[in-house]
Design a protein around this motif. Structure first.
Motif, mmCIF file in Angstrom:
data_model
loop_
_atom_site.group_PDB
_atom_site.id
_atom_site.type_symbol
_atom_site.label_atom_id
_atom_site.label_comp_id
_atom_site.label_asym_id
_atom_site.label_seq_id
_atom_site.Cartn_x
_atom_site.Cartn_y
_atom_site.Cartn_z
ATOM 1 N N TYR A 32 0.836 -1.287 0.034
ATOM 2 C CA TYR A 32 -0.175 -0.097 -0.032
ATOM 3 C C TYR A 32 0.881 1.182 -0.021
ATOM 4 O O TYR A 32 0.340 2.249 -0.603
ATOM 5 N N VAL A 33 2.017 1.338 0.696
ATOM 6 C CA VAL A 33 2.774 2.360 0.757
ATOM 7 C C VAL A 33 3.460 2.646 -0.571
ATOM 8 O O VAL A 33 3.475 3.543 -1.250
ATOM 9 N N GLY A 34 3.722 1.295 -1.333
ATOM 10 C CA GLY A 34 4.288 1.517 -2.872
ATOM 11 C C GLY A 34 3.100 2.145 -3.504
ATOM 12 O O GLY A 34 3.302 2.790 -4.624
ATOM 13 N N ASN A 35 1.837 1.706 -3.395
ATOM 14 C CA ASN A 35 0.854 2.078 -4.377
ATOM 15 C C ASN A 35 0.640 3.570 -3.957
ATOM 16 O O ASN A 35 0.481 4.304 -4.961
ATOM 17 N N MET A 36 0.639 3.996 -2.836
ATOM 18 C CA MET A 36 0.544 5.683 -2.731
ATOM 19 C C MET A 36 1.532 6.448 -3.206
ATOM 20 O O MET A 36 1.243 7.459 -3.786
ATOM 21 N N LEU A 37 2.743 5.736 -3.323
ATOM 22 C CA LEU A 37 3.800 6.439 -3.771
ATOM 23 C C LEU A 37 3.375 6.595 -5.397
ATOM 24 O O LEU A 37 3.595 7.632 -6.192
ATOM 25 N N VAL A 38 3.283 5.396 -6.057
ATOM 26 C CA VAL A 38 2.731 5.547 -7.420
ATOM 27 C C VAL A 38 1.490 6.443 -7.719
ATOM 28 O O VAL A 38 1.585 7.330 -8.808
ATOM 29 N N TYR A 39 0.527 6.386 -7.037
ATOM 30 C CA TYR A 39 -0.807 7.466 -7.204
ATOM 31 C C TYR A 39 -0.041 8.901 -6.919
ATOM 32 O O TYR A 39 -0.668 9.610 -7.787
ATOM 33 N N SER A 40 0.693 9.035 -5.885
ATOM 34 C CA SER A 40 0.980 10.806 -5.553
ATOM 35 C C SER A 40 1.995 10.701 -6.830
ATOM 36 O O SER A 40 1.674 12.394 -7.046
ATOM 37 N N GLY A 41 2.700 10.041 -7.093
ATOM 38 C CA GLY A 41 3.485 10.488 -8.447
ATOM 39 C C GLY A 41 2.752 10.751 -9.625
ATOM 40 O O GLY A 41 3.178 11.826 -10.523
ATOM 41 N N LEU A 42 1.691 9.848 -9.868
ATOM 42 C CA LEU A 42 1.064 10.371 -11.275
ATOM 43 C C LEU A 42 0.243 11.562 -10.981
ATOM 44 O O LEU A 42 -0.008 12.266 -11.948
ATOM 45 N N PHE A 43 -0.319 11.785 -9.654
ATOM 46 C CA PHE A 43 -0.828 13.174 -9.448
ATOM 47 C C PHE A 43 -0.220 14.181 -9.695
ATOM 48 O O PHE A 43 -0.352 15.139 -10.297
ATOM 49 N N LEU A 44 0.946 14.245 -9.153
ATOM 50 C CA LEU A 44 2.025 15.074 -9.036
ATOM 51 C C LEU A 44 2.864 15.440 -10.840
ATOM 52 O O LEU A 44 2.970 16.712 -10.985
#
Length: 249
Positions: free
Chosen positions: A99-111
């Motif tokens: 889930y930490v990995g997923n949050m990094l991926v999603y946060s990166g996509l939003f950024l």
């Protein structure tokens, strides 16, 4: 509040594969991606570099988790379930490393998209959803594994990475790269597709100039390459190329 989050977590645990793409598409359609920051295209390029690094770190973390000790996150009949309490591999470093990995991926996509509305709302919504899912999982695990799970929670952080525990948690374990490809190729592909689609969206927001046509062709070729990789990997998986991988830890 927690009771509400437990209900939210149970819902999204079951329907996340359908809901998450819809949420992301809705956010990206709601506002066009940025082409500059405070009028500076140079700042925009640096922002994109940071976003790509964040995305890559999320994918690397996911690969590390799956390569050492994979846990089937789909549960049983799309409900929270676990047969065993897995505490080795990256699960000895963090209780929810995927889930930490997923949050990094999603946060990166939003950024990478860059619109402040998308960045703020996207990060907050997904953080809330994942925390809700974690609450639902924790309730199940505490009930099933009792004191053993409570001891695990005291020693391993929920969201943080206790990197000092990595060596002892992976001692004697072999990294299974075949499992990484078989289990995570779709995540890698969908992430790359999202990045390419966002960049094309940004390029075509107004109109593609003659100078930008070659870049648009490159983006199209990259998209085709990602789709080809996805199809090839799926076919190899069906042919049993990855059958010698271990499905547990």
């Amino acid at each position: 509040m927690k009771n509400l989050m437990l209900k939210v977590g149970t819902f999204f645990f079951k329907y996340r594969n359908q809901a998450f793409p819809l949420i992301i598409v809705a956010l990206f359609v709601a506002a066009p991606p940025t082409v500059s920051i405070f009028g500076s295209t140079e700042l925009e390029r640096w922002k994109d570099v940071v976003a790509l690094v964040v995305i890559l770190s999320g994918l690397v973390l996911r690969a590390t988790v799956i390569g050492y000790a994979y846990i089937k996150r789909g549960g049983l009949n799309k409900r929270v379930y676990a047969k065993d309490l897995v505490t080795e591999g990256m699960f000895g470093v963090c209780r929810n490393p995927l889930y930490v990995g997923n949050m990094l991926v999603y946060s990166g996509l939003f950024l990478f998209h860059g619109n402040p509305l998308v960045v703020v709302v996207g990060c907050l919504v997904f953080a809330f959803i994942y925390q809700s899912i974690i609450y639902a999982e924790e309730e199940f695990l505490a009930d099933k594994f009792g004191q053993g799970y409570r001891d695990y929670c005291r020693n391993v952080p929920r969201w943080g990475l206790k990197l000092s525990a990595f060596a002892s948690s992976t001692e004697g374990m072999a990294f299974n790269w075949k499992r990484v490809i078989a289990k995570d190729y779709s995540t890698m592909s969908s992430t790359l597709i999202a990045v390419v689609a966002t960049e094309f969206y940004r390029l075509a927001a107004d109109s593609i100039t003659e100078q930008e046509i070659s870049y648009a062709v490159v983006l199209g070729a990259l998209l085709v390459a990602v789709l080809a990789f996805t199809g090839l990997t799926s076919s190899l998986k069906k042919l049993g190329v990855f059958d010698d991988m271990t499905t547990a830890h």
